[in-house]
Design a protein around this motif. Sequence first.
Motif, PDB file in Angstrom:
ATOM      1  N   PHE A 415       0.757  -1.561  -0.059  1.00  0.00           N
ATOM      2  CA  PHE A 415       0.081  -0.120  -0.205  1.00  0.00           C
ATOM      3  C   PHE A 415       0.988   1.149  -0.170  1.00  0.00           C
ATOM      4  O   PHE A 415       2.164   1.032   0.383  1.00  0.00           O
ATOM      5  N   HIS A 416       0.401   2.223  -0.061  1.00  0.00           N
ATOM      6  CA  HIS A 416       0.942   3.632  -0.500  1.00  0.00           C
ATOM      7  C   HIS A 416      -0.047   4.306   0.334  1.00  0.00           C
ATOM      8  O   HIS A 416      -0.899   4.773  -0.164  1.00  0.00           O
ATOM      9  N   ALA A 417       0.788   5.601   0.726  1.00  0.00           N
ATOM     10  CA  ALA A 417       0.198   6.814   1.267  1.00  0.00           C
ATOM     11  C   ALA A 417       1.073   7.807   1.322  1.00  0.00           C
ATOM     12  O   ALA A 417       2.273   8.034   1.927  1.00  0.00           O
ATOM     13  N   GLY A 418       0.570   9.447  -0.168  1.00  0.00           N
ATOM     14  CA  GLY A 418       1.318   9.974   0.476  1.00  0.00           C
ATOM     15  C   GLY A 418       1.036  11.494  -0.574  1.00  0.00           C
ATOM     16  O   GLY A 418      -0.571  11.311  -0.448  1.00  0.00           O
ATOM     17  N   SER A 419       1.895  12.385  -0.414  1.00  0.00           N
ATOM     18  CA  SER A 419       1.106  13.744  -1.641  1.00  0.00           C
ATOM     19  C   SER A 419       0.611  12.467  -3.356  1.00  0.00           C
ATOM     20  O   SER A 419       1.535  13.033  -3.258  1.00  0.00           O
ATOM     21  N   VAL A 420      -0.195  12.780  -3.609  1.00  0.00           N
ATOM     22  CA  VAL A 420      -0.601  12.676  -4.846  1.00  0.00           C
ATOM     23  C   VAL A 420      -1.290  13.308  -5.613  1.00  0.00           C
ATOM     24  O   VAL A 420      -2.235  13.515  -6.233  1.00  0.00           O
ATOM     25  N   GLY A 421      -1.395  14.530  -5.079  1.00  0.00           N
ATOM     26  CA  GLY A 421      -3.001  15.997  -5.292  1.00  0.00           C
ATOM     27  C   GLY A 421      -3.626  14.706  -4.221  1.00  0.00           C
ATOM     28  O   GLY A 421      -5.346  16.067  -5.428  1.00  0.00           O
TER      29      GLY A 421
END
Length: 448
Positions: A415-421
């Motif tokens: 999984f990924h969580a980050g700033s992607v707009g």
Amino acid sequence: MTAANLLARNGLRVLLCEHHHKLGGLATWFHRRGGAVFDVSLHGFPVGMIKSCRRYWTREIADSIVQLKDIRFDNPMFQIQTTFNREDFTKLLIERFGIAPETVEAFFDKARSMTFVDDQSLKTRDLFEQFFPGRDDVVRLLMEPITYANGSTLDEPAITYGIVFSNFMSKGVFTFVGGTEKLIGLMKAEMEKNGVDIALNCRIDRIDVEKGRVAGVVANGQHVRAKSVLSNGNLKSTLFKMVGEEHFSKPFLDEARAVRLNNSSCQVYLSIREGETIDESACGDLLFTSTAPKFDTKMLLSRDITSRTYSFYYPRTRPGSNRYSVVSSTNANYDDWAGLSPEAYEASKKDLIEDTLRAISKYIPDIRDKVDWVEAATPRTFERYTLHEGGASFGTKFEGLAISRRLPEEIPGLFHAGSVGIIMSGWLGAVNYGVIVANEVDAFVRSR
């Protein structure tokens, strides 16, 4: 951090690995001689942060969030003082800019209705042309602070603008009383209370994949088995450096390679000597300035700086200290700084500091007599401390969202969580995306 806290609260065993010596990523702070404390990214966030922190963190954290009531603009087109909410902006657009009330209401309603699953074909430029054709002054008022907030441009999908803008317009701009170190300290205590194992100075060398599924990570050379892995690293670094492209399908890789990194930033930190003050009536809380004749994304990113945003920190927002400080922020291109020799790099930082002192003297005429510490950060600085490619302040452009969301389809357990707009960049976006993905991780782990 939000995802780790929720997962541990739900009874799962959680290891949080942070490569730096303190938590927070770009949400960080640093100390300098004489008692100066600088916040790197605590400039302002929407009121939604209160609800999210109360629900997913603690009441103490939520109750420490207060409104910044004096937001200012100073550029060749206009000089404005505002509370930066819908009521005040409606009044400004009607009375100051002469826009018909029904047009203003329709614009706000349109922005408010936008969601991140909407059609991406409408560009921000087209949105403004639809409601305010030929009004460069209105575009500047509405666009400049949002470009500062999430790096969006007129040529991005309109939803990347509308969602962020309408979140701020709800109640205005807010900050955390006590500074970043207090906030992160409270979050750390809450995570530990809920059972999160926190490992600092713990860099992830590799995310292990076995038989097409996540098997764990290699952290500081040590294998750690795990049922799932949630990466908060830059999306491209996660895919191509920590996992490896051999584990992904070709169509997915093709889309991932096309994802653009967002822009970076430069900052100049100014500590005001103990005993000296800043005139709040002359500066406000946030000050958006520009010498450019009109809003222009290329000029915003240029090394020839025309636009600066000043964040003023007063004793009332940092209780326990009588010190004042200022952070000057500008959008920037990584490539303008990446190839400089050590000598040229240091010289460029000195030029950046000198230009900033010259520019801010318009608002604090005796700034050079008041300052006892000044230093600069560049895209290379942010790359060093966050490990984000290109020092990207806001991760990737909006197209990265689809790649981020589809990771578990490519590799179960990843999984990924980050700033992607997504939804909101910055503080609120980090919290909300952490919540979304925590729920998905929880469901995945419990299904095995």
